[in-house]
Design an enzyme around this catalytic site. Structure first.
Site, PDB file in Angstrom:
ATOM      1  N   ASP A   1      -6.746  -6.449   3.690  1.00  0.00           N
ATOM      2  CA  ASP A   1      -6.382  -5.273   3.626  1.00  0.00           C
ATOM      3  C   ASP A   1      -6.251  -4.573   5.005  1.00  0.00           C
ATOM      4  O   ASP A   1      -7.487  -4.094   5.503  1.00  0.00           O
ATOM      5  CB  ASP A   1      -7.024  -4.208   2.541  1.00  0.00           C
ATOM      6  N   GLY A   2      -5.289  -4.283   5.639  1.00  0.00           N
ATOM      7  CA  GLY A   2      -4.951  -3.794   7.176  1.00  0.00           C
ATOM      8  C   GLY A   2      -4.502  -4.764   8.194  1.00  0.00           C
ATOM      9  O   GLY A   2      -4.848  -5.649   8.520  1.00  0.00           O
TER      10      GLY A   2
ATOM     11  N   ASP B   1      -4.691   3.471  -2.120  1.00  0.00           N
ATOM     12  CA  ASP B   1      -5.834   3.892  -1.386  1.00  0.00           C
ATOM     13  C   ASP B   1      -6.212   5.360  -1.628  1.00  0.00           C
ATOM     14  O   ASP B   1      -5.277   6.458  -1.601  1.00  0.00           O
ATOM     15  CB  ASP B   1      -5.625   3.922   0.184  1.00  0.00           C
TER      16      ASP B   1
ATOM     17  N   SER C   1       0.695  -1.274  -0.005  1.00  0.00           N
ATOM     18  CA  SER C   1      -0.106  -0.121   0.060  1.00  0.00           C
ATOM     19  C   SER C   1       0.848   1.303  -0.083  1.00  0.00           C
ATOM     20  O   SER C   1       1.427   1.496   1.029  1.00  0.00           O
ATOM     21  CB  SER C   1      -1.032  -0.047   1.223  1.00  0.00           C
TER      22      SER C   1
ATOM     23  N   MET D   1      -8.957   8.288  -0.817  1.00  0.00           N
ATOM     24  CA  MET D   1      -9.892   8.491   0.223  1.00  0.00           C
ATOM     25  C   MET D   1     -10.213  10.027   0.237  1.00  0.00           C
ATOM     26  O   MET D   1      -9.396  10.928  -0.205  1.00  0.00           O
ATOM     27  CB  MET D   1      -9.266   8.473   1.614  1.00  0.00           C
TER      28      MET D   1
ATOM     29  N   MET E   1     -12.166   4.488  -1.339  1.00  0.00           N
ATOM     30  CA  MET E   1     -12.732   4.757  -0.198  1.00  0.00           C
ATOM     31  C   MET E   1     -13.550   6.099  -0.254  1.00  0.00           C
ATOM     32  O   MET E   1     -12.983   6.923   0.584  1.00  0.00           O
ATOM     33  CB  MET E   1     -11.800   4.386   1.158  1.00  0.00           C
TER      34      MET E   1
ATOM     35  N   HIS F   1      -0.791  -1.048  -4.611  1.00  0.00           N
ATOM     36  CA  HIS F   1      -1.955  -0.806  -3.827  1.00  0.00           C
ATOM     37  C   HIS F   1      -2.212   0.681  -3.463  1.00  0.00           C
ATOM     38  O   HIS F   1      -1.584   1.075  -2.790  1.00  0.00           O
ATOM     39  CB  HIS F   1      -2.440  -1.802  -2.615  1.00  0.00           C
TER      40      HIS F   1
ATOM     41  N   MET G   1     -11.766  -5.857   4.500  1.00  0.00           N
ATOM     42  CA  MET G   1     -11.121  -4.879   5.287  1.00  0.00           C
ATOM     43  C   MET G   1     -10.708  -5.491   6.677  1.00  0.00           C
ATOM     44  O   MET G   1     -11.817  -6.083   7.076  1.00  0.00           O
ATOM     45  CB  MET G   1     -11.883  -3.757   5.630  1.00  0.00           C
TER      46      MET G   1
ATOM     47  N   HIS H   1      -8.065   1.381  -4.708  1.00  0.00           N
ATOM     48  CA  HIS H   1      -8.947   0.829  -3.589  1.00  0.00           C
ATOM     49  C   HIS H   1      -9.714   2.131  -3.303  1.00  0.00           C
ATOM     50  O   HIS H   1      -9.131   3.124  -2.871  1.00  0.00           O
ATOM     51  CB  HIS H   1      -8.256   0.410  -2.377  1.00  0.00           C
TER      52      HIS H   1
END
Length: 221
Positions: free
Chosen positions: A171-172, A33, A8, A35, A66, A31, A135, A64
């Site tokens: 993921d996480g 993210d 990520s 947001m 969000m 990856h 997640m 990804h």
């Protein structure tokens, strides 16, 4: 199942993204993210940055989203050259239509689920997507502790998928301490941020994570 490690970039140095991308040559993808400070309480990279990343790497781009309005924005990431675009079921107004549009544009369609979202009501949607992202922390910030309660959902997801060619991504909180449990539960794509970019040798960490997950999958046959 083919094991994939997709670090990520949320944990990379935003001032030196190209440098950090080049430092993880063995990664199976990047990856990214996205947001919007609405769906999650954080604001990160957006479309212009993804377009710039696409220009400096031929790595598989795993977006990804969000964000609150993926129906509107997700296709733009496929058009920007991302090979996979994941949107959250909690945010999409027309998830089947959106998944079909992403596929039409040549991207893999991913469906993201927050920790409290059940996979079982989505069983009839599985044929419309190429990946389920589970997640294993509350979305929004990197560096959180892995939520063990999500392991049973990974197992149920793998069971529902059956012999379909659908990836299961986690993921996480993925690290050397948690990746084996995720692989045992049925995941095959692993997003690791802090574990990779916080390591002395990020590329070596990718190899270690892949080996740990592969050993579990190999033992399962």
């Amino acid at each position: 199942m083919e094991i994939k490690i997709t670090p990520s970039l949320l944990s990379a140095d935003f001032a030196n993204l190209q440098r950090d991308i080049e430092a993880i040559g063995s990664a199976d993808g990047l990856h990214i993210d996205v947001m919007d400070y609405h769906f999650v309480p954080n604001l990160t990279l957006g479309l212009p940055v993804v377009q710039s990343i696409r220009k400096v790497t031929d790595k598989f781009l795993d977006i990804h989203l969000m964000i609150d309005d993926p129906d509107r924005w997700a296709p733009s990431y496929a058009e920007a050259g991302a090979q996979s675009v994941t949107f959250h079921v909690e945010a999409a107004k027309a998830p089947i239509r959106l998944a079909r549009e992403l596929r039409r544009l040549g991207a893999r369609a991913g469906l993201g689920l927050n920790p409290a979202t059940d996979i079982d009501p989505l069983r009839d949607v599985l044929d419309e997507v190429d990946m389920i992202l589970i997640m294993t922390v509350e979305p929004g910030f990197g560096g959180q502790k892995f939520l063990d309660l999500c392991l049973s959902k990974i197992e149920r997801t793998r069971t529902l998928i059956g012999d379909r060619d659908i990836w299961v991504q986690v993921d996480g909180g993925v690290s050397t301490e948690t990746i084996e449990r995720c692989a045992e539960a049925g995941a095959n794509v692993f997003v690791a941020g802090s574990a990779v970019f916080g390591a002395d040798d990020p590329d070596a960490m990718i190899t270690t994570l892949r080996e740990k997950a592969s050993a579990v999958c190999g033992s399962r046959g």
